[in-house]
Design a protein around this motif. Structure first.
Motif, PDB file in Angstrom:
ATOM      1  N   ALA A 152       4.943  45.992  10.412  1.00 23.93           N
ATOM      2  CA  ALA A 152       4.653  46.552   9.101  1.00 23.93           C
ATOM      3  C   ALA A 152       5.750  46.178   8.115  1.00 23.93           C
ATOM      4  CB  ALA A 152       4.520  48.069   9.199  1.00 23.93           C
ATOM      5  N   GLU A 153       6.980  46.082   8.607  1.00 25.82           N
ATOM      6  CA  GLU A 153       8.099  45.682   7.762  1.00 25.82           C
ATOM      7  C   GLU A 153       8.186  44.163   7.657  1.00 25.82           C
ATOM      8  OE1 GLU A 153      13.003  46.033   7.574  1.00 25.82           O
ATOM      9  OE2 GLU A 153      11.910  46.552   9.395  1.00 25.82           O
ATOM     10  N   LEU A 154       7.778  43.461   8.693  1.00 25.06           N
ATOM     11  CA  LEU A 154       7.974  42.018   8.753  1.00 25.06           C
ATOM     12  C   LEU A 154       6.839  41.216   8.139  1.00 25.06           C
ATOM     13  CD1 LEU A 154       9.411  41.690  12.378  1.00 25.06           C
ATOM     14  CD2 LEU A 154      10.648  41.978  10.219  1.00 25.06           C
ATOM     15  N   THR A 155       5.662  41.819   8.001  1.00 25.24           N
ATOM     16  CA  THR A 155       4.516  41.132   7.416  1.00 25.24           C
ATOM     17  C   THR A 155       4.306  41.594   5.977  1.00 25.24           C
ATOM     18  OG1 THR A 155       3.443  40.908   9.570  1.00 25.24           O
ATOM     19  CG2 THR A 155       2.042  40.681   7.636  1.00 25.24           C
ATOM     20  N   PHE A 156       4.139  40.636   5.069  1.00 23.72           N
ATOM     21  CA  PHE A 156       3.948  40.978   3.664  1.00 23.72           C
ATOM     22  C   PHE A 156       3.109  39.904   2.977  1.00 23.72           C
ATOM     23  CE2 PHE A 156       7.731  38.437   4.043  1.00 23.72           C
ATOM     24  CZ  PHE A 156       7.769  37.628   2.921  1.00 23.72           C
ATOM     25  N   SER A 157       2.514  40.276   1.850  1.00 22.90           N
ATOM     26  CA  SER A 157       1.674  39.364   1.076  1.00 22.90           C
ATOM     27  C   SER A 157       2.105  39.373  -0.379  1.00 22.90           C
ATOM     28  CB  SER A 157       0.189  39.766   1.173  1.00 22.90           C
ATOM     29  OG  SER A 157      -0.246  39.776   2.509  1.00 22.90           O
ATOM     30  N   PHE A 158       1.866  38.265  -1.055  1.00 20.48           N
ATOM     31  CA  PHE A 158       2.163  38.175  -2.488  1.00 20.48           C
ATOM     32  C   PHE A 158       1.291  37.095  -3.105  1.00 20.48           C
ATOM     33  CE2 PHE A 158       5.066  35.546  -0.105  1.00 20.48           C
ATOM     34  CZ  PHE A 158       5.091  34.336  -0.793  1.00 20.48           C
ATOM     35  N   GLU A 159       1.243  37.067  -4.417  1.00 21.59           N
ATOM     36  CA  GLU A 159       0.335  36.161  -5.118  1.00 21.59           C
ATOM     37  C   GLU A 159       0.951  35.679  -6.420  1.00 21.59           C
ATOM     38  OE1 GLU A 159      -3.879  37.024  -7.216  1.00 21.59           O
ATOM     39  OE2 GLU A 159      -3.975  37.080  -5.015  1.00 21.59           O
ATOM     40  N   ASP A 160       0.706  34.412  -6.753  1.00 15.71           N
ATOM     41  CA  ASP A 160       1.102  33.830  -8.037  1.00 15.71           C
ATOM     42  C   ASP A 160      -0.154  33.324  -8.731  1.00 15.71           C
ATOM     43  OD1 ASP A 160       4.137  33.837  -7.859  1.00 15.71           O
ATOM     44  OD2 ASP A 160       3.640  32.741  -6.032  1.00 15.71           O
ATOM     45  N   SER A 161      -0.226  33.507 -10.060  1.00 19.84           N
ATOM     46  CA  SER A 161      -1.419  33.119 -10.800  1.00 19.84           C
ATOM     47  C   SER A 161      -1.055  32.416 -12.098  1.00 19.84           C
ATOM     48  CB  SER A 161      -2.297  34.342 -11.127  1.00 19.84           C
ATOM     49  OG  SER A 161      -2.722  34.997  -9.954  1.00 19.84           O
ATOM     50  N   THR A 265       4.599  36.511   8.123  1.00 20.49           N
ATOM     51  CA  THR A 265       5.352  37.351   9.046  1.00 20.49           C
ATOM     52  C   THR A 265       6.684  36.666   9.309  1.00 20.49           C
ATOM     53  OG1 THR A 265       3.370  38.230  10.122  1.00 20.49           O
ATOM     54  CG2 THR A 265       5.438  38.431  11.323  1.00 20.49           C
ATOM     55  N   LEU A 266       7.767  37.408   9.131  1.00 18.96           N
ATOM     56  CA  LEU A 266       9.109  36.843   9.288  1.00 18.96           C
ATOM     57  C   LEU A 266       9.488  36.690  10.758  1.00 18.96           C
ATOM     58  CD1 LEU A 266      11.034  38.940   6.600  1.00 18.96           C
ATOM     59  CD2 LEU A 266      10.213  36.578   6.373  1.00 18.96           C
ATOM     60  N   ALA A 279      22.911  38.448   6.859  1.00 17.38           N
ATOM     61  CA  ALA A 279      21.605  38.487   6.195  1.00 17.38           C
ATOM     62  C   ALA A 279      20.703  39.550   6.824  1.00 17.38           C
ATOM     63  CB  ALA A 279      20.938  37.122   6.274  1.00 17.38           C
ATOM     64  N   THR A 280      19.912  40.191   5.992  1.00 18.36           N
ATOM     65  CA  THR A 280      19.002  41.256   6.422  1.00 18.36           C
ATOM     66  C   THR A 280      17.551  40.772   6.350  1.00 18.36           C
ATOM     67  OG1 THR A 280      18.747  42.119   4.179  1.00 18.36           O
ATOM     68  CG2 THR A 280      20.601  42.962   5.492  1.00 18.36           C
ATOM     69  N   VAL A 281      16.644  41.623   6.839  1.00 17.73           N
ATOM     70  CA  VAL A 281      15.222  41.328   6.720  1.00 17.73           C
ATOM     71  C   VAL A 281      14.831  41.215   5.251  1.00 17.73           C
ATOM     72  CG1 VAL A 281      12.913  42.300   7.052  1.00 17.73           C
ATOM     73  CG2 VAL A 281      14.564  42.334   8.933  1.00 17.73           C
ATOM     74  N   ALA A 282      15.406  42.067   4.419  1.00 15.21           N
ATOM     75  CA  ALA A 282      15.117  42.002   2.979  1.00 15.21           C
ATOM     76  C   ALA A 282      15.573  40.668   2.390  1.00 15.21           C
ATOM     77  CB  ALA A 282      15.793  43.162   2.260  1.00 15.21           C
ATOM     78  N   ALA A 284      15.760  37.805   4.021  1.00 14.08           N
ATOM     79  CA  ALA A 284      14.833  36.790   4.516  1.00 14.08           C
ATOM     80  C   ALA A 284      13.509  36.851   3.762  1.00 14.08           C
ATOM     81  CB  ALA A 284      14.602  36.978   6.009  1.00 14.08           C
ATOM     82  N   ARG A 285      13.055  38.062   3.508  1.00 14.96           N
ATOM     83  CA  ARG A 285      11.806  38.221   2.761  1.00 14.96           C
ATOM     84  C   ARG A 285      11.929  37.617   1.362  1.00 14.96           C
ATOM     85  NH1 ARG A 285       7.979  43.526   2.369  1.00 14.96           N
ATOM     86  NH2 ARG A 285       6.933  43.045   0.409  1.00 14.96           N
ATOM     87  N   ALA A 286      13.026  37.910   0.681  1.00 20.53           N
ATOM     88  CA  ALA A 286      13.233  37.371  -0.660  1.00 20.53           C
ATOM     89  C   ALA A 286      13.341  35.846  -0.625  1.00 20.53           C
ATOM     90  CB  ALA A 286      14.488  37.978  -1.272  1.00 20.53           C
ATOM     91  N   TYR A 287      14.042  35.319   0.380  1.00 24.82           N
ATOM     92  CA  TYR A 287      14.228  33.866   0.498  1.00 24.82           C
ATOM     93  C   TYR A 287      12.888  33.168   0.718  1.00 24.82           C
ATOM     94  CZ  TYR A 287      15.980  29.416   2.346  1.00 24.82           C
ATOM     95  OH  TYR A 287      16.233  28.086   2.568  1.00 24.82           O
ATOM     96  N   VAL A 288      12.087  33.678   1.651  1.00 27.29           N
ATOM     97  CA  VAL A 288      10.801  33.061   1.964  1.00 27.29           C
ATOM     98  C   VAL A 288       9.852  33.155   0.777  1.00 27.29           C
ATOM     99  CG1 VAL A 288       8.720  33.290   3.381  1.00 27.29           C
ATOM    100  CG2 VAL A 288      10.982  33.340   4.450  1.00 27.29           C
ATOM    101  N   GLN A 289       9.792  34.329   0.156  1.00 29.44           N
ATOM    102  CA  GLN A 289       8.886  34.494  -0.983  1.00 29.44           C
ATOM    103  C   GLN A 289       9.280  33.566  -2.122  1.00 29.44           C
ATOM    104  OE1 GLN A 289       7.856  38.484  -2.085  1.00 29.44           O
ATOM    105  NE2 GLN A 289       7.144  37.916  -4.122  1.00 29.44           N
ATOM    106  N   ASN A 290      10.575  33.440  -2.387  1.00 29.76           N
ATOM    107  CA  ASN A 290      11.029  32.566  -3.456  1.00 29.76           C
ATOM    108  C   ASN A 290      10.663  31.107  -3.165  1.00 29.76           C
ATOM    109  OD1 ASN A 290      12.746  31.873  -5.887  1.00 29.76           O
ATOM    110  ND2 ASN A 290      13.874  30.781  -4.301  1.00 29.76           N
TER     111      ASN A 290
END
Length: 311
Positions: A152-161, A265-266, A279-282, A284-290
């Motif tokens: 639940a913490e490691l999987t996330f979704s986002f969108e660019d339009s 999923t990270l 480095a934290t999960v947060a 990694a999440r920011a790095y991958v999303q960027n």
């Protein structure tokens, strides 16, 4: 006529009802089952549904249509391919989830099938594909069910339009014609695109990162002209264990809104190696999303310019 019947099973440290819900919800299959690329729910009744599945078998991308009968009380799902893909002449089976305790269950996956023209070599190919995919699916299902809370913490979704003053077809074509991306997109070095089955693509790319390094990725894509392209990345960067998504093209009063959606999923095992010991999960999440958003926004921007230039 040779009809083969086989059974695979696995034990899971999760309640049977939880396991049933994972299997019943086909929208999550690309995230749960490694061979599954994309699933469309074509028809849905109270206990029956018709689905179209795109998946790999022995390294080849295939698609078929199945009917399912859902029995939530009996924790059972029967399925039968309505339209099979060569060399499969017919295939069906059953998921059976059996509670063994309050927190554990057993999953049984049954298949029955036959080959086109009863060909022995084709039957052998199907044997291998069913065995490989069944083992892979059951292992992945166990992993995903047992890690559901952690993920639940490691999987996330986002969108660019981006809004485009142009036609949905022109924007769609830009994304669909990925074989031209090395000429059209600065961050793409080389591309290898194949489409042996119309609407089902294999895309391999060498992509330049912001630091100048080049990364090779492989994805399978399912195209729905001219409104959506779904994909699943199967060769993943070190920080991801899952990457699925879709491009959508929605007509508006002034043109079209083009979007790129990602679900990730990270891979926590590689965070320290890639981003440093602190480095934290947060992080990694920011790095991958960027990283993913940077490429998506660049691609959408070039698609916008392409479509608006054709007006």
């Amino acid at each position: 006529m040779t009809i083969r019947e086989v059974e695979h099973e696995i034990s899971v440290a999760a309640p049977a009802e939880t396991v049933y819900r994972f299997i019943a919800d086909v929208e999550n299959w690309p995230r749960i089952f490694p061979p599954t690329i994309h699933v469309e729910q074509v028809e849905r009744g109270e206990r029956e549904e018709r689905i179209q599945v795109w998946a790999t078998a022995n390294g080849e991308a295939k698609n078929w249509t199945s009917r399912r009968v859902l029995d939530p009380d009996g924790l059972r799902i029967d399925f039968r391919q309505e339209v099979s893909t060569h060399p499969v002449a017919a295939m069906g089976g059953t998921w059976i989830i059996e509670p063994v305790s309050a927190t554990g269950s057993r999953i049984r996956l049954l298949h029955d099938y036959r080959a086109v023209d009863d060909d022995p070599e084709s039957l052998k190919w199907i044997d291998e594909a069913v065995d490989r995919n069944s083992r892979s699916e059951l292992a992945a299902l166990r992993t995903n069910v047992e890690r559901v809370h952690a993920e639940a913490e490691l999987t996330f979704s986002f969108e660019d339009s981006v809004d485009v003053t142009g036609s949905a077809k022109d924007v769609y074509d830009f994304i669909d014609e990925a074989h031209l991306w090395s000429e059209r997109l600065p961050h793409v070095a080389t591309v290898r695109l194949t489409e042996d089955t119309p609407g089902l693509q294999t895309l391999e790319m060498d992509t330049r990162a912001q630091d100048g390094s080049v990364h090779t990725t492989k994805s399978y894509r399912v195209t729905f002209p001219h409104h959506r392209i779904a994909y699943k990345q199967v060769t993943l960067p070190a920080l991801m264990t899952l990457h699925t998504g879709y491009w959508t093209f929605t007509e508006t009063a002034t043109g079209v809104t083009a979007s790129s959606q990602h679900t990730v999923t990270l891979n926590t095992e590689n965070i320290a190696r890639i981003l440093g010991a602190d480095a934290t999960v947060a992080d990694a999440r920011a790095y991958v999303q960027n990283a993913l958003s940077t490429n998506s926004r660049a691609t959408l921007g070039h698609a916008k310019a392409h479509a608006e230039g054709r007006r």
